[in-house]
Design a protein around this motif. Structure first.
Motif, PDB file in Angstrom:
ATOM      1  N   ILE A 167      49.048  29.776  39.852  1.00 59.05           N
ATOM      2  CA  ILE A 167      48.427  28.624  40.526  1.00 59.05           C
ATOM      3  C   ILE A 167      47.029  28.973  41.033  1.00 59.05           C
ATOM      4  CG2 ILE A 167      48.576  27.125  42.557  1.00 59.05           C
ATOM      5  CD1 ILE A 167      51.627  27.189  42.215  1.00 59.05           C
ATOM      6  N   THR A 168      46.891  30.143  41.651  1.00 58.90           N
ATOM      7  CA  THR A 168      45.579  30.512  42.188  1.00 58.90           C
ATOM      8  C   THR A 168      44.565  30.713  41.067  1.00 58.90           C
ATOM      9  OG1 THR A 168      46.317  32.831  42.273  1.00 58.90           O
ATOM     10  CG2 THR A 168      46.460  31.552  44.307  1.00 58.90           C
ATOM     11  N   ASP A 169      45.027  31.234  39.945  1.00 58.91           N
ATOM     12  CA  ASP A 169      44.101  31.418  38.825  1.00 58.91           C
ATOM     13  C   ASP A 169      43.705  30.073  38.237  1.00 58.91           C
ATOM     14  OD1 ASP A 169      42.740  33.508  37.405  1.00 58.91           O
ATOM     15  OD2 ASP A 169      43.877  32.912  35.630  1.00 58.91           O
ATOM     16  N   CYS A 170      44.675  29.151  38.123  1.00 55.62           N
ATOM     17  CA  CYS A 170      44.371  27.820  37.600  1.00 55.62           C
ATOM     18  C   CYS A 170      43.473  27.036  38.561  1.00 55.62           C
ATOM     19  CB  CYS A 170      45.662  27.032  37.361  1.00 55.62           C
ATOM     20  SG  CYS A 170      46.622  27.592  35.951  1.00 55.62           S
ATOM     21  N   ALA A 171      43.571  27.340  39.830  1.00 53.76           N
ATOM     22  CA  ALA A 171      42.789  26.597  40.821  1.00 53.76           C
ATOM     23  C   ALA A 171      41.296  26.788  40.626  1.00 53.76           C
ATOM     24  CB  ALA A 171      43.175  27.033  42.235  1.00 53.76           C
ATOM     25  N   THR A 172      40.914  27.895  39.989  1.00 56.57           N
ATOM     26  CA  THR A 172      39.487  28.143  39.782  1.00 56.57           C
ATOM     27  C   THR A 172      38.907  27.320  38.624  1.00 56.57           C
ATOM     28  OG1 THR A 172      39.914  30.009  38.296  1.00 56.57           O
ATOM     29  CG2 THR A 172      39.715  30.492  40.651  1.00 56.57           C
ATOM     30  N   VAL A 173      39.776  26.772  37.772  1.00 52.73           N
ATOM     31  CA  VAL A 173      39.294  26.028  36.602  1.00 52.73           C
ATOM     32  C   VAL A 173      38.444  24.836  37.022  1.00 52.73           C
ATOM     33  CG1 VAL A 173      39.986  24.671  34.597  1.00 52.73           C
ATOM     34  CG2 VAL A 173      41.250  26.756  35.194  1.00 52.73           C
ATOM     35  N   LEU A 219      39.152  40.623  50.603  1.00 54.91           N
ATOM     36  CA  LEU A 219      40.075  39.746  49.882  1.00 54.91           C
ATOM     37  C   LEU A 219      39.745  39.679  48.391  1.00 54.91           C
ATOM     38  CD1 LEU A 219      40.452  36.790  52.429  1.00 54.91           C
ATOM     39  CD2 LEU A 219      41.828  38.851  52.190  1.00 54.91           C
ATOM     40  N   LEU A 220      38.455  39.564  48.089  1.00 55.23           N
ATOM     41  CA  LEU A 220      38.072  39.434  46.692  1.00 55.23           C
ATOM     42  C   LEU A 220      38.350  40.718  45.911  1.00 55.23           C
ATOM     43  CD1 LEU A 220      34.691  37.512  47.094  1.00 55.23           C
ATOM     44  CD2 LEU A 220      36.879  36.603  46.344  1.00 55.23           C
ATOM     45  N   GLU A 221      38.209  41.857  46.575  1.00 55.21           N
ATOM     46  CA  GLU A 221      38.431  43.132  45.890  1.00 55.21           C
ATOM     47  C   GLU A 221      39.898  43.332  45.518  1.00 55.21           C
ATOM     48  OE1 GLU A 221      36.578  42.618  48.385  1.00 55.21           O
ATOM     49  OE2 GLU A 221      34.668  43.664  48.221  1.00 55.21           O
ATOM     50  N   ASN A 222      40.798  42.651  46.229  1.00 54.18           N
ATOM     51  CA  ASN A 222      42.234  42.870  46.012  1.00 54.18           C
ATOM     52  C   ASN A 222      42.949  41.688  45.365  1.00 54.18           C
ATOM     53  OD1 ASN A 222      42.777  45.538  47.443  1.00 54.18           O
ATOM     54  ND2 ASN A 222      41.677  44.416  49.011  1.00 54.18           N
ATOM     55  N   CYS A 223      42.237  40.617  45.056  1.00 53.49           N
ATOM     56  CA  CYS A 223      42.904  39.432  44.516  1.00 53.49           C
ATOM     57  C   CYS A 223      43.188  39.578  43.023  1.00 53.49           C
ATOM     58  CB  CYS A 223      42.102  38.167  44.803  1.00 53.49           C
ATOM     59  SG  CYS A 223      40.567  38.032  43.889  1.00 53.49           S
ATOM     60  N   SER A 224      44.026  38.668  42.501  1.00 50.92           N
ATOM     61  CA  SER A 224      44.495  38.774  41.118  1.00 50.92           C
ATOM     62  C   SER A 224      43.904  37.696  40.216  1.00 50.92           C
ATOM     63  CB  SER A 224      46.032  38.674  41.086  1.00 50.92           C
ATOM     64  OG  SER A 224      46.449  37.406  41.591  1.00 50.92           O
ATOM     65  N   LEU A 225      42.764  37.123  40.600  1.00 49.33           N
ATOM     66  CA  LEU A 225      42.138  36.108  39.756  1.00 49.33           C
ATOM     67  C   LEU A 225      41.616  36.744  38.463  1.00 49.33           C
ATOM     68  CD1 LEU A 225      40.076  34.190  42.462  1.00 49.33           C
ATOM     69  CD2 LEU A 225      42.189  33.430  41.388  1.00 49.33           C
ATOM     70  N   SER A 226      41.480  35.925  37.451  1.00 49.86           N
ATOM     71  CA  SER A 226      40.892  36.422  36.208  1.00 49.86           C
ATOM     72  C   SER A 226      39.428  36.781  36.466  1.00 49.86           C
ATOM     73  CB  SER A 226      40.963  35.347  35.121  1.00 49.86           C
ATOM     74  OG  SER A 226      40.172  34.220  35.501  1.00 49.86           O
ATOM     75  N   ASP A 227      38.826  37.527  35.561  1.00 50.02           N
ATOM     76  CA  ASP A 227      37.433  37.948  35.738  1.00 50.02           C
ATOM     77  C   ASP A 227      36.517  36.743  35.906  1.00 50.02           C
ATOM     78  OD1 ASP A 227      38.188  40.558  35.539  1.00 50.02           O
ATOM     79  OD2 ASP A 227      37.705  40.755  33.405  1.00 50.02           O
ATOM     80  N   GLU A 228      36.748  35.702  35.088  1.00 47.97           N
ATOM     81  CA  GLU A 228      35.912  34.500  35.173  1.00 47.97           C
ATOM     82  C   GLU A 228      36.120  33.799  36.513  1.00 47.97           C
ATOM     83  OE1 GLU A 228      35.153  30.288  32.779  1.00 47.97           O
ATOM     84  OE2 GLU A 228      36.556  31.795  31.986  1.00 47.97           O
ATOM     85  N   VAL A 282      34.532  32.534  42.240  1.00 46.85           N
ATOM     86  CA  VAL A 282      34.824  32.556  43.676  1.00 46.85           C
ATOM     87  C   VAL A 282      33.780  33.402  44.411  1.00 46.85           C
ATOM     88  CG1 VAL A 282      36.487  33.276  45.425  1.00 46.85           C
ATOM     89  CG2 VAL A 282      37.277  32.147  43.353  1.00 46.85           C
ATOM     90  N   GLU A 283      33.406  34.535  43.827  1.00 46.33           N
ATOM     91  CA  GLU A 283      32.385  35.384  44.458  1.00 46.33           C
ATOM     92  C   GLU A 283      31.068  34.638  44.600  1.00 46.33           C
ATOM     93  OE1 GLU A 283      32.325  38.819  41.947  1.00 46.33           O
ATOM     94  OE2 GLU A 283      33.595  39.981  43.306  1.00 46.33           O
ATOM     95  N   SER A 284      30.718  33.877  43.572  1.00 50.69           N
ATOM     96  CA  SER A 284      29.459  33.129  43.632  1.00 50.69           C
ATOM     97  C   SER A 284      29.505  32.060  44.715  1.00 50.69           C
ATOM     98  CB  SER A 284      29.158  32.498  42.269  1.00 50.69           C
ATOM     99  OG  SER A 284      30.101  31.468  41.973  1.00 50.69           O
ATOM    100  N   LEU A 285      30.683  31.446  44.903  1.00 50.06           N
ATOM    101  CA  LEU A 285      30.811  30.407  45.927  1.00 50.06           C
ATOM    102  C   LEU A 285      30.810  30.995  47.332  1.00 50.06           C
ATOM    103  CD1 LEU A 285      33.442  28.101  44.193  1.00 50.06           C
ATOM    104  CD2 LEU A 285      31.033  27.615  44.572  1.00 50.06           C
ATOM    105  N   PHE A 286      31.387  32.192  47.475  1.00 53.52           N
ATOM    106  CA  PHE A 286      31.382  32.835  48.795  1.00 53.52           C
ATOM    107  C   PHE A 286      29.978  33.253  49.207  1.00 53.52           C
ATOM    108  CE2 PHE A 286      36.067  33.740  49.007  1.00 53.52           C
ATOM    109  CZ  PHE A 286      36.240  33.245  50.287  1.00 53.52           C
ATOM    110  N   HIS A 287      29.178  33.566  48.234  1.00 51.15           N
ATOM    111  CA  HIS A 287      27.820  34.033  48.531  1.00 51.15           C
ATOM    112  C   HIS A 287      26.774  32.941  48.357  1.00 51.15           C
ATOM    113  CE1 HIS A 287      30.015  37.806  47.759  1.00 51.15           C
ATOM    114  NE2 HIS A 287      29.236  38.265  48.712  1.00 51.15           N
TER     115      HIS A 287
END
Length: 216
Positions: A104-110, A193-202, A207-212
């Motif tokens: 679900i978390t990976d799909c949420a980034t789509v 959080l980002l260093e330990n999460c299981s999202l796909s590379d894309e 998410v990193e771009s949105l946080f920054h």
């Protein structure tokens, strides 16, 4: 006249004797007073020490009680999280629990970049709405952990951090992007959080771009 002089000398000697006794009495009184002052000072120091011990004991007791309350809260969070995670499912893929949460978390980034413009973007992502309660408990537990950073850590503190899976880190990262938890966005950096999460590379790059990137 000789007898009179001797008689006068006798009075003089008596006067000297009384003067000497008076002086000795004065010295004795001073010594007694010094001893009394010493005893009073000793009693005062003992009272201060006793009060300090009482305060230290009360502080220690209060700290232990606070730690016990924190531990109880952590175990309640862990128990609640376990129950909530068990109910997270992706029926069409026969996924549940941590596997379902990771999917679900990976799909949420789509659809994240489009939906991020909305204040309730998580609710518009596929399957993401069923994780809202789980995410709320996670965020509250993490806030409790941060509030205890300057206090002696208990086994329950570490137990909570060790219990977080990569899917949990992913959910926390995504949740902190929403307006609801935007004021807690600093947690993403504090707990890596980002260093330990299981999202796909894309998804991770997104998410990193949105946080920054400043919030629109």
């Amino acid at each position: 006249m000789t007898d009179v002089g001797a008689f006068g000398d006798a009075f003089g000697a008596t006067g000297a004797l009384f003067a000497g006794l008076a002086f000795a009495g004065l010295l004795y009184a001073i010594l007694l007073q010094q001893e009394e002052v010493k005893i009073i000072k000793q009693q005062r120091d003992e009272a201060k020490q006793l009060a300090s011990q009482h305060i230290e004991q009360a502080t220690h007791t209060a700290l232990i009680e606070k730690q016990l309350l924190a531990e109880k809260a952590y175990f309640q969070y862990l128990e609640l999280l376990a129950g909530l995670k068990q109910n997270i499912t992706v029926s069409d893929r026969e996924l549940m629990g941590d596997d379902a949460l990771a999917f679900i978390t990976d799909c949420a980034t789509v659809n994240l970049r489009v939906d991020y413009q909305s204040s309730n973007w998580p609710d518009k992502s596929p399957h993401f709405s069923q994780t809202s309660s789980y995410a709320a408990v996670l965020v509250h537990a993490l806030c409790l952990h941060r509030s205890r950073d300057k206090e002696p850590q208990t086994p329950a503190d570490q137990l909570f951090i060790d219990s977080l899976s990569p899917a949990d880190y992913s959910l926390l990262s995504l949740s902190l992007l929403s307006d609801k938890y935007q004021h807690l966005a600093s947690l993403a950096e504090e707990y890596e959080l980002l260093e330990n999460c299981s999202l796909s590379d894309e998804g991770l790059k997104l998410v990193e771009s949105l946080f920054h990137t400043p919030t629109p």
